[in-house]
Design a protein around this motif. Structure first.
Motif, PDB file in Angstrom:
ATOM      1  N   LEU A 212       0.825  -1.205   0.000  1.00  0.00           N
ATOM      2  CA  LEU A 212       0.000   0.000   0.000  1.00  0.00           C
ATOM      3  C   LEU A 212       0.859   1.254   0.000  1.00  0.00           C
ATOM      4  N   SER A 213       1.892   1.264   0.838  1.00  0.00           N
ATOM      5  CA  SER A 213       2.755   2.448   0.915  1.00  0.00           C
ATOM      6  C   SER A 213       3.521   2.659  -0.381  1.00  0.00           C
ATOM      7  N   THR A 214       3.868   1.561  -1.056  1.00  0.00           N
ATOM      8  CA  THR A 214       4.566   1.691  -2.344  1.00  0.00           C
ATOM      9  C   THR A 214       3.661   2.315  -3.385  1.00  0.00           C
ATOM     10  N   ALA A 215       2.414   1.841  -3.475  1.00  0.00           N
ATOM     11  CA  ALA A 215       1.470   2.411  -4.432  1.00  0.00           C
ATOM     12  C   ALA A 215       1.233   3.888  -4.146  1.00  0.00           C
ATOM     13  N   TYR A 216       1.046   4.208  -2.868  1.00  0.00           N
ATOM     14  CA  TYR A 216       0.816   5.607  -2.495  1.00  0.00           C
ATOM     15  C   TYR A 216       2.051   6.461  -2.771  1.00  0.00           C
ATOM     16  N   GLY A 217       3.208   5.959  -2.381  1.00  0.00           N
ATOM     17  CA  GLY A 217       4.427   6.746  -2.496  1.00  0.00           C
ATOM     18  C   GLY A 217       4.790   7.070  -3.931  1.00  0.00           C
ATOM     19  N   ILE A 218       4.596   6.127  -4.850  1.00  0.00           N
ATOM     20  CA  ILE A 218       4.958   6.378  -6.249  1.00  0.00           C
ATOM     21  C   ILE A 218       4.148   7.545  -6.808  1.00  0.00           C
ATOM     22  N   VAL A 219       2.845   7.531  -6.548  1.00  0.00           N
ATOM     23  CA  VAL A 219       1.980   8.589  -7.088  1.00  0.00           C
ATOM     24  C   VAL A 219       2.226   9.902  -6.357  1.00  0.00           C
ATOM     25  N   ALA A 220       2.380   9.828  -5.040  1.00  0.00           N
ATOM     26  CA  ALA A 220       2.607  11.059  -4.274  1.00  0.00           C
ATOM     27  C   ALA A 220       3.923  11.722  -4.676  1.00  0.00           C
ATOM     28  N   ARG A 221       4.977  10.951  -4.860  1.00  0.00           N
ATOM     29  CA  ARG A 221       6.262  11.516  -5.275  1.00  0.00           C
ATOM     30  C   ARG A 221       6.191  12.093  -6.684  1.00  0.00           C
ATOM     31  N   ALA A 222       5.364  11.466  -7.536  1.00  0.00           N
ATOM     32  CA  ALA A 222       5.200  12.011  -8.898  1.00  0.00           C
ATOM     33  C   ALA A 222       4.588  13.396  -8.847  1.00  0.00           C
ATOM     34  N   GLY A 223       3.641  13.610  -7.896  1.00  0.00           N
ATOM     35  CA  GLY A 223       3.049  14.920  -7.751  1.00  0.00           C
ATOM     36  C   GLY A 223       4.040  15.954  -7.269  1.00  0.00           C
ATOM     37  N   VAL A 224       4.900  15.557  -6.335  1.00  0.00           N
ATOM     38  CA  VAL A 224       5.924  16.483  -5.825  1.00  0.00           C
ATOM     39  C   VAL A 224       6.901  16.847  -6.928  1.00  0.00           C
ATOM     40  N   THR A 225       7.322  15.860  -7.720  1.00  0.00           N
ATOM     41  CA  THR A 225       8.280  16.103  -8.796  1.00  0.00           C
ATOM     42  C   THR A 225       7.703  17.017  -9.872  1.00  0.00           C
ATOM     43  N   SER A 226       6.417  16.775 -10.225  1.00  0.00           N
ATOM     44  CA  SER A 226       5.812  17.589 -11.264  1.00  0.00           C
ATOM     45  C   SER A 226       5.540  19.010 -10.837  1.00  0.00           C
ATOM     46  N   GLY A 227       5.484  19.222  -9.500  1.00  0.00           N
ATOM     47  CA  GLY A 227       5.211  20.568  -8.992  1.00  0.00           C
ATOM     48  C   GLY A 227       6.429  21.423  -8.894  1.00  0.00           C
ATOM     49  N   ARG A 228       7.615  20.868  -9.087  1.00  0.00           N
ATOM     50  CA  ARG A 228       8.839  21.658  -8.975  1.00  0.00           C
ATOM     51  C   ARG A 228       9.043  22.518 -10.208  1.00  0.00           C
TER      52      ARG A 228
END
Length: 228
Positions: A212-228
């Motif tokens: 669960l944390s892997t699925a959440y983390g991949i998408v959440a990190r993608a949002g952080v990266t795209s916001g930079r």
């Protein structure tokens, strides 16, 4: 000195705005596809090996999160949706795989019942008198030591054998009917829920959380990266 132009207000992170501005259907569809594929793979591994492999839950979470990210998913809300889909895939794969394993074990037991053995029991029932004890009892008993069985247990066993001999003498009582009854009796004693509980331990909880944390983390990190 000329007054400087007012600066634009700094954008604040808002998960609802992220979902509004980002595609939703494609990332969720790809995440759901990853959950289904992962569940089927897990079920196949359980059926092939006869045991649960916790690392598959971890990999399934990566498959779901990766699919969501490739579809353009980002932000905490879509990350939570990916984690939920990962949980559905993990639960579905485990239930389906265990049910396949239980069915395989039932089929192995049923394979012992052969038409030849049933025909031999029918011949014995037709040729032997009711008061003759067969060489091999028609009905198995839970009594481990026949000599130490109580009179009631012995009488119950004898009555069950007598009734079964009567059924064997009935022409309509065929091998197929007997086999189906045996399968139904086995199924009534095997609970899928009990099997799932007996094979689920703390290490499985750990791997589910990792998935669960892997699925959440991949998408959440993608949002952080795209916001930079």
């Amino acid at each position: 000195r000329e007054p400087s132009e007012p600066r634009a207000p700094r954008a604040t992170a808002n998960p609802f705005l992220e979902v509004r501005d980002a595609p939703v259907a494609l990332p969720l569809a790809l995440a759901a596809t990853g959950a289904v594929v992962g569940a089927l793979l897990w079920a196949g591994i359980v059926y092939a090996t006869g045991m649960e492999i916790g690392y598959v839950a971890w990999a399934l979470g990566g498959l779901v999160g990766g699919g969501c990210m490739l579809g353009g998913g980002r932000g905490p809300l879509l990350a939570a949706a990916a984690a939920l889909l990962a949980f559905v895939g993990i639960a579905g794969g485990r239930i389906y795989g265990t049910s396949l394993l239980v069915e395989h074990q039932i089929d192995a037991v049923v394979s012992v019942f052969t038409p030849g053995g049933f025909a031999a029991m029918k011949r014995a029932a037709l040729t032997e008198a009711d008061d003759e004890r067969p060489a091999a009892p028609f009905v198995e008993t839970a009594v481990e030591d026949y000599d130490e069985a109580t009179a009631a247990e012995v009488a119950e066993l004898a009555e069950a054998e007598r009734q079964f001999r009567e059924r064997l003498r009935d022409p309509s009582f065929t091998f197929e009917v007997w086999r189906d009854q045996q399968v139904a009796a086995i199924r009534s004693q095997v609970s899928l829920w009990d099997v799932l509980k007996s094979t689920f331990g703390l290490i499985d909880v750990l791997f589910v959380l990792l998935g669960l944390s892997t699925a959440y983390g991949i998408v959440a990190r993608a949002g952080v990266t795209s916001g930079r």
